[in-house]
Structures are given as C-alpha cells and as structure tokens.
Scaffold this motif. Structure first.
Motif, PDB file in Angstrom:
ATOM      1  N   HIS A  95      76.726  30.125  33.334  1.00 25.48           N
ATOM      2  CA  HIS A  95      76.454  28.763  33.776  1.00 25.48           C
ATOM      3  C   HIS A  95      77.743  28.107  34.280  1.00 25.48           C
ATOM      4  N   SER A 148      90.027   8.845  34.067  1.00 23.07           N
ATOM      5  CA  SER A 148      90.165  10.066  33.277  1.00 23.07           C
ATOM      6  C   SER A 148      88.820  10.779  33.171  1.00 23.07           C
ATOM      7  N   ALA A 149      88.825  12.098  33.238  1.00 22.52           N
ATOM      8  CA  ALA A 149      87.549  12.825  33.208  1.00 22.52           C
ATOM      9  C   ALA A 149      87.729  14.203  32.603  1.00 22.52           C
ATOM     10  N   THR A 150      86.637  14.750  32.086  1.00 14.55           N
ATOM     11  CA  THR A 150      86.655  16.137  31.638  1.00 14.55           C
ATOM     12  C   THR A 150      85.341  16.784  32.008  1.00 14.55           C
ATOM     13  N   VAL A 153      89.214  26.339  31.806  1.00 11.71           N
ATOM     14  CA  VAL A 153      88.233  25.774  30.869  1.00 11.71           C
ATOM     15  C   VAL A 153      88.113  26.736  29.688  1.00 11.71           C
ATOM     16  N   ARG A 204      88.306  11.588  21.605  1.00  8.93           N
ATOM     17  CA  ARG A 204      89.187  10.465  21.964  1.00  8.93           C
ATOM     18  C   ARG A 204      89.665   9.740  20.714  1.00  8.93           C
ATOM     19  N   PRO A 237      92.107  14.522  38.241  1.00  8.40           N
ATOM     20  CA  PRO A 237      92.397  13.114  37.951  1.00  8.40           C
ATOM     21  C   PRO A 237      93.880  12.757  37.815  1.00  8.40           C
ATOM     22  N   TYR A 238      94.679  13.616  37.182  1.00  9.36           N
ATOM     23  CA  TYR A 238      96.084  13.222  37.006  1.00  9.36           C
ATOM     24  C   TYR A 238      97.073  14.334  37.352  1.00  9.36           C
ATOM     25  N   SER A 276      93.378  16.754  33.802  1.00 13.07           N
ATOM     26  CA  SER A 276      92.206  15.930  34.058  1.00 13.07           C
ATOM     27  C   SER A 276      92.039  14.772  33.097  1.00 13.07           C
ATOM     28  N   GLU A 277      92.288  15.033  31.831  1.00  9.13           N
ATOM     29  CA  GLU A 277      91.797  14.111  30.808  1.00  9.13           C
ATOM     30  C   GLU A 277      92.728  12.943  30.521  1.00  9.13           C
ATOM     31  N   ASP A 336      84.789  19.845  30.304  1.00  9.94           N
ATOM     32  CA  ASP A 336      84.957  20.978  29.399  1.00  9.94           C
ATOM     33  C   ASP A 336      83.675  21.353  28.659  1.00  9.94           C
ATOM     34  N   ILE A 337      82.756  20.394  28.537  1.00  9.29           N
ATOM     35  CA  ILE A 337      81.536  20.717  27.810  1.00  9.29           C
ATOM     36  C   ILE A 337      80.394  20.944  28.796  1.00  9.29           C
ATOM     37  N   GLU A 338      80.012  22.165  28.928  1.00  6.27           N
ATOM     38  CA  GLU A 338      78.921  22.582  29.813  1.00  6.27           C
ATOM     39  C   GLU A 338      79.082  22.086  31.244  1.00  6.27           C
ATOM     40  N   MET A 339      80.318  21.911  31.672  1.00  6.28           N
ATOM     41  CA  MET A 339      80.596  21.543  33.056  1.00  6.28           C
ATOM     42  C   MET A 339      80.000  20.201  33.453  1.00  6.28           C
ATOM     43  N   THR A 340      79.697  19.365  32.456  1.00  8.55           N
ATOM     44  CA  THR A 340      79.196  18.036  32.748  1.00  8.55           C
ATOM     45  C   THR A 340      80.388  17.100  32.857  1.00  8.55           C
ATOM     46  N   ARG A 341      80.523  16.408  34.005  1.00 10.00           N
ATOM     47  CA  ARG A 341      81.676  15.530  34.155  1.00 10.00           C
ATOM     48  C   ARG A 341      81.479  14.275  33.306  1.00 10.00           C
ATOM     49  N   ILE A 342      82.438  14.028  32.409  1.00 10.65           N
ATOM     50  CA  ILE A 342      82.379  12.845  31.563  1.00 10.65           C
ATOM     51  C   ILE A 342      83.585  11.993  31.912  1.00 10.65           C
ATOM     52  N   VAL A 395      88.360  10.493  28.900  1.00  7.19           N
ATOM     53  CA  VAL A 395      88.575  11.124  27.618  1.00  7.19           C
ATOM     54  C   VAL A 395      89.758  10.432  26.962  1.00  7.19           C
TER      55      VAL A 395
END
Lengths: 217, 492
Positions: free
Chosen positions: B35, A192-194, B161, B196, B276-277, B228-229, A196-202, A205
């Motif tokens: 950005h 699982s990934a996001t 987004v 989460r 991802p999903y 994705s999440e 959404d925050i400043e385009m940083t892949r985390i 979630v």
C-alpha cells in the motif's frame, strides 16, 4: 599527535589512497565550474500567473492565502486574526508598525525562550523570498524574520510576502539567497505534515499546524 | 577516556533468501508495504512528470555528486575549514566504534542523561542508540515513524518512511502501551497528536540533540537537513548542543547546488514538490539555535568504495528511497528481508560494500535486474550495473576458496561453461537432455521436480520442458543449406 588529529589523518589518508593522484585546487574548481546545468534556471510566467501558481500550491498544502495592497496590510491582518479567533501575535524585531492591526496585541518575541513561545497565539513574520513552483517561503535571520525558533514553536504562523519576493523556480530562489547563504535559513512549504501512518497526510505534527500567507500586490 | 562498549544492532543475521522466506508469509506486513509503496510511487510519478527538465536535473545532480566524490578529500577539508571558521567543531571517525566514542565523549562532557534525535540512518548504521543505552544515556527518537519503531522495539524497514510496515491499529497498540494512553483512538490524527504531546515536553527540556545530515556544503561550511514534521527543526534549533553524524559522501561543493537536490530529493522521496521544511545553518549563530555544534564525519567503509571505479557511483546516493518504492523485490518482501540498515536496491549494493563484501553477500542477488531502480534514481546511479559487478566479485571471491571451488554451484557453472564453449558439446548435451528429461516432464509440459543438485531450481519454479527440436537443429535444417557459405561458422 592528539587522538582527533590521528583520526582525521587516517580518514583522509584512506580517501586519498582510494582516489590516487590529487588534482590542484584550481583544476578542481575549473572542473566544477564546467559542469553543465541545462536544467530550467529562470521562470517564464507573467506576474499574475506566477502569483496564481504560488497561491494554488499553498492552498494544496492546506495553508490559508490572502491578498492585499500595501495600504491594506494592517486591516487585512486584522481580519485574518479575527477569522482565526486570535487576540494578537508575537513577532520578531523589525516588523513594520503598519502591519500591527488595531485592536490586537503584538509582542516583540526577540529573546523569548521556547516555553514563552509555546504560550503565544502565533507568530507574524515577513520572508526573504518565496517560490511559486513549490509553494515555499524562505525565512532567514534578518529583521522581520528573526531566529529560527520563532516560526517553529508557535502553533500558528502568518507570513507576509510581497509580490516582488515571489520567484517561479527553485534556482531563482537560490540566486537571491547567494549573498546571505551563511545565515540560518528555513524553507517552509505548508504547515508541518507527516504521512508516516498509512501514507495519510496529517497536518501539523511538531511545527506550526496552521499557516496563513498574505500576498501583497 | 574509559572504555566504551559499542553495541551493534541485529542486522546481517540471515541471508536474503532465508529472511525473505519468513517475511513472505507475513501477509499483513506485505499488505502495508505494498500500500505504502504504491501510494508514494503514484505521487512521485505525477510530480516528476510536471518538470520538463527532470532529465537535466538528474544529469546535473549525478555530475555534481560524481565530481565531489572524485575530489572528496578536497571538499571535506574545505567544508571543515569553513565550518570551523563559523564556530563549528569537526570530528573524523574511521569506523562505528570511533564515531560512538566521539559522540559519547561529547555527551559525557555535557552530563547528558537524555538526547533527542532526528531520524538518521547513519546512527542506525553505527548502532548509536544501543551504545547510548548501554552507557546510561536515553536516546529519544522524534520522527514519528522512528518513534513508532523505537517504542515498538522494531527495526526500520525503509529509510524515508521507516515504519511503513505498520498500519494504524498496530501503531495505536504501541502508543497505548508505551505512552499509557488506554483511550487513544486509531485515526492518524489521534496518533500524530499523541506523538506531538509526548515529544513537545522533551523538545523544550532536553539540551542535547543528535542528527544526521542530508548535505554538507563545502563552500560555506554549512549543513542542510530536509524533513516534514518539524521535529528536525525542533532538534536543530532548541537544544544548546547539536551533534550531527554524517557520512563523508554527503558533502557537495556549494550552497547553490541545493537548487538541484531540493528539486529532485522531495519529488523522489515522498512525491511532494517540496517537503514541508528544509533547514540550512552554518556553524553557530549567536541568538539562533545551538550554542555548540559538532559534525562527526563518518567513513565506516565508505572510502574503500571510492577505489572501485565501477561501484563508486553507489556513494552518489541522496537516500530518497525511490528505488525501494519501485523495486518488485522490495515490493514483495519489505525492508527487513535485506537484513541491512539500508534496504532495497541501494541497500543491495551499499551494504555488502560497506562491509568489504564480508556481510550482505546474498544482497547483490536480491534483484530481478529489471532496471526500474536506475530509471527513477535522481542521481542516476546505475544500480543494475553495480549489482552485476558485485555478483562478479562474490563469485570470484568464492572461487578463490577451496569450499567455493568444490561447491555445487561452481561445479555446475564450470560444467555449463565447458558445454557452451563448443557447439558440438552443446548439441550433444541437448540430445542427452531430451532423452534424460522424459521421465520428469509432467502432462502440462513442465518439469516440476528435478533430482539431486538440480532440485534447488525446481523448488521455487517450474521448468519448461525442452522442445523435441532445438533451435540449432531447426536452423541447420531450414536455413543453413542456403546460407552455408556466408554463415559458415557464424552459428556454430
């Protein structure tokens, strides 16, 4: 006429008014069948190159990747679990006995509710097909894969993929899924990934934060 | 059923130029937007370049979508039949009020006080959250960005987004306040972990979920959702009841067609080879997912768009937002300037049409017509062509009113049309202009201020002064004598 029937006929009438004369269903089906699909349908890579590509894509997503022969599955799962610090896993019905590494606890999670799954250390499953080009695992509700919730709630997922289940392209995967297209189906590409925050892949979630894939060659 | 108050979100309050003026002063938002769009666009270009058959995928996607739209009634009824056969329930809604009434009716039947939601622009379009709140039901957004928007009492500014206009410090402040977490850090990981923990308890407890839908599959009666999440999967899988609100244009003929869109959508939307999903399901499946599944098919202004052959392609959109990320106008203003649920180039053509050209009339002008949106569109919607078509509509409608007929723009344009119709008139106007401009030209050769109705032009740009000799004069002197017989009339 019931409200719902009235609403239905209102929307359909509005669409038909905009489109004008309708064609017969045979003609529509024929028109659909004639749509040109000149995009790449089948892959060209050798088995080795294919598996390497699949592995690269998975690593890029941050998944762990392991390889083993059919005879080594159980032992390899054991070493992966030791590495992850797990004492055992939950699993759907239909996971072969040979996969259950000695010294670890495996529980059949069929019928577990979300709370119970939330308390497990992770899930062990197989898959229906995997796509090398996109690093995707496709799981369906069949033996060894089970209900969608199993690969969703636990924080860790270990998926066993056989080499002949790996195809190169997305269209090849759909060809294999054609006959089971009405089963609940999940495409999983990395943990699982996001962004959404400043385009940083985390990573992680809401779905599993950790994904390992064991490729059986 | 008792009367349902339908609430609308505060869109369409301002025209684009007025809203843009406000946003252009907000340098933090502009920085965040630029950005984010730069990052996505860079990733998108890289993964699109990897596919040698990208143009073939675009072409096939466009054809499948155009075909489906031409026979939309056929495919919708086919979807309905197969969905019902698989145990689903299908509802039809002509407009936002009807859709809200249907959803509220279902929620009341299940005595729901709270619902979990997957990000859906369609629900934003019908003002669902406000309606639910007004009726005592609490909607909880589960997509991280939508949660940021909801807790921050903000509006989405991008449909992939939605919170890209917020940076981590801004998100942290919102979470600290709304989740009561005074110690929260501002690393993206900290923020994602907070979300989460905040949401997991809700996934496990709440029994009804609301989603949108990326694709309805006519041949199986199934649905596909791309995310994705994992919040999407949580909502699609855990609750007892799932209600999906989907625009009628989202249907495609076959499960198999996903082999196109699952390649083009993620690469265009987030610059990933695959998100991802992806989940597909068909009706209800005992022991797997919700026990009750409803689809609300929403028209809300879509069916009339089908009648306009030049603009129909608008409905091919698969909501990847690639056109937003590449648009120089969106890049400068961000999404809120569009005063519309759907921002960017696609919003500029979709919004006015959804409102029968009564709202969002300034949006077809919110574009430089550079064509970048058409180039990136994975289903080949010729957005510039539709923009011009809609501008034509706006002008014709304006000219049909008395106020429009006597507006300065119309008088000016009519005067220009009069001049351009005849070479003699144009030439005379040029000479008059040369004399007339003398007092206005600055030392740098530009006109920075014009009087009266012309002042609008110079408010935002300088005008190059007319040269002493016009092209037509130059042509007459240099070329015309030698080519007189052949060119006679050609240049006139």
């Amino acid at each position: 006429m019931a409200d719902s029937d009235l609403q239905r006929s209102t929307v359909l009438a509005s669409i038909r008014m905009s489109l004008g004369q309708a064609q017969a269903s045979d003609a529509i089906d024929a028109e659909y069948a004639a749509i040109s699909r000149s995009y790449k349908l089948t892959g060209e890579l050798s088995v080795y190159a294919l598996l390497d590509l699949f592995e690269d894509r998975l690593l890029e997503y941050g998944a762990g990747v392991y390889r083993a022969s059919a005879a080594e599955i159980g032992a390899t799962i054991g070493s992966i679990l030791r590495r992850r610090g797990k004492s055992g896993l939950a699993m759907p019905a239909g996971v072969p006995m040979e996969w259950m590494a000695e010294g670890f606890t495996f529980v059949d999670a069929t019928g577990f509710d979300a709370y119970e799954l939330d308390k497990t250390e992770g899930i062990l499953s197989s898959c229906t097909v995997a796509i090398a080009e996109t690093g995707s695992l496709v799981l369906q509700n069949v033996a060894g894969q089970g209900a969608r919730v199993l690969s969703l709630v636990p924080d860790y997922h270990l998926c066993v993929v056989f080499a002949d289940q790996v195809v190169e392209t997305v269209p090849e995967a759909f060809e294999r899924l054609e006959n089971t297209s009405t089963l609940p189906t999940t495409f999983i590409s990395g943990p699982s990934a996001t962004a959404d925050i400043e385009m940083t892949r985390i990573k992680g979630v809401h779905g599993p934060r950790f994904l390992d894939v064991l490729i059986v060659v | 059923m008792s009367e349902v108050p339908v609430q609308h979100t505060q869109w369409n309050a301002l025209d684009f130029p007025d809203a843009a003026k406000v946003l252009l002063e907000d340098s933090q938002t502009r920085k965040n937007v630029q950005h984010a769009t730069n990052v996505i666009q860079g990733k998108r270009n890289k993964v699109v370049a990897e596919l040698p058959d990208w143009e073939d995928l675009r072409e096939a996607g466009a054809r499948v979508k155009a075909h489906t739209l031409r026979h939309l009634d056929y495919y919708l009824t086919k979807f309905e039949e197969n969905c019902v056969r698989a145990g689903g329930h299908v509802h039809w809604a002509s407009d936002a009020a009807e859709a809200n009434r249907i959803i509220l009716g279902l929620l009341r039947r299940h005595e729901a006080r709270e619902v979990i939601k997957i990000k859906t622009m369609t629900s934003e379009e019908i003002g669902l959250n406000a309606t639910l709140e007004a009726n005592g039901i609490r909607p909880i957004e589960t997509d991280l960005a939508e949660l940021i928007i909801q807790l921050g009492k903000d509006r989405p500014s991008h449909f992939v987004v939605p919170a890209l206009h917020k940076n981590r410090q801004q998100v942290r402040e919102i979470f600290q306040r709304e989740m009561h977490l005074p110690e929260l850090g501002d690393k993206p990981e900290d923020l994602a972990t907070a979300a989460r923990t905040y949401l997991r308890e809700k996934y496990l407890r709440i029994k009804v979920a609301i989603s949108g839908g990326n694709f309805l599959l006519a041949d199986t009666g199934g649905m596909c959702i791309v995310e994705s999440e994992g919040n999407g999967r949580m909502c699609l899988t855990l609750p007892d009841v799932l209600i999906s609100i989907v625009g009628i244009e989202k249907v495609i003929p076959s499960f198999r067609d996903l082999d196109i869109f699952l390649q083009t959508l993620p690469r265009s939307a987030t610059g990933e080879r695959m998100n991802p999903y992806n989940s597909t399901w068909t009706g209800v499946h005992p022991g797997d997912g919700p026990k009750e599944f409803h689809v609300v098919l929403l028209d809300n202004g879509r069916s009339p768009i089908l009648a306009d052959k030049e603009a129909r392609q608008t409905l091919q959109c698969i909501r990847c937002a690639a056109c937003l990320n590449v648009c120089p106008v969106y890049h400068q203003t961000g999404g809120h300037a569009y005063e519309s649920v759907y921002a960017g180039p696609i919003g500029a053509i979709l919004t006015p049409q959804l409102h029968s050209m009564e709202e969002g009339r300034s949006l077809p002008y919110a574009s430089s017509l550079c064509g970048a949106c058409y180039e990136v569109c994975p289903v080949k919607i010729n957005i510039p062509e539709v923009l011009i078509h809609l501008r034509g509509k706006v002008v014709r409608e304006d000219q049909a009113t008395l106020a429009g007929k006597f507006s300065l723009w119309n008088i000016g344009m009519q005067a220009a049309a009069f001049l351009f119709k005849d070479a003699g008139r144009l030439s005379m106007a040029e000479h008059m202009g040369l004399v007339g401009q003398k007092a206005l030209v600055s030392k740098n050769g530009f006109i920075e201020w014009m009087p009266g109705m012309l002042s609008g032009w110079t408010q935002t740009r300088d005008l190059k002064a007319m040269p002493a000799q016009s092209f037509r004069d130059w042509w007459a002197k240099e070329k015309a004598p030698h080519a007189k017989s052949a060119d006679d009339g050609g240049v006139r």
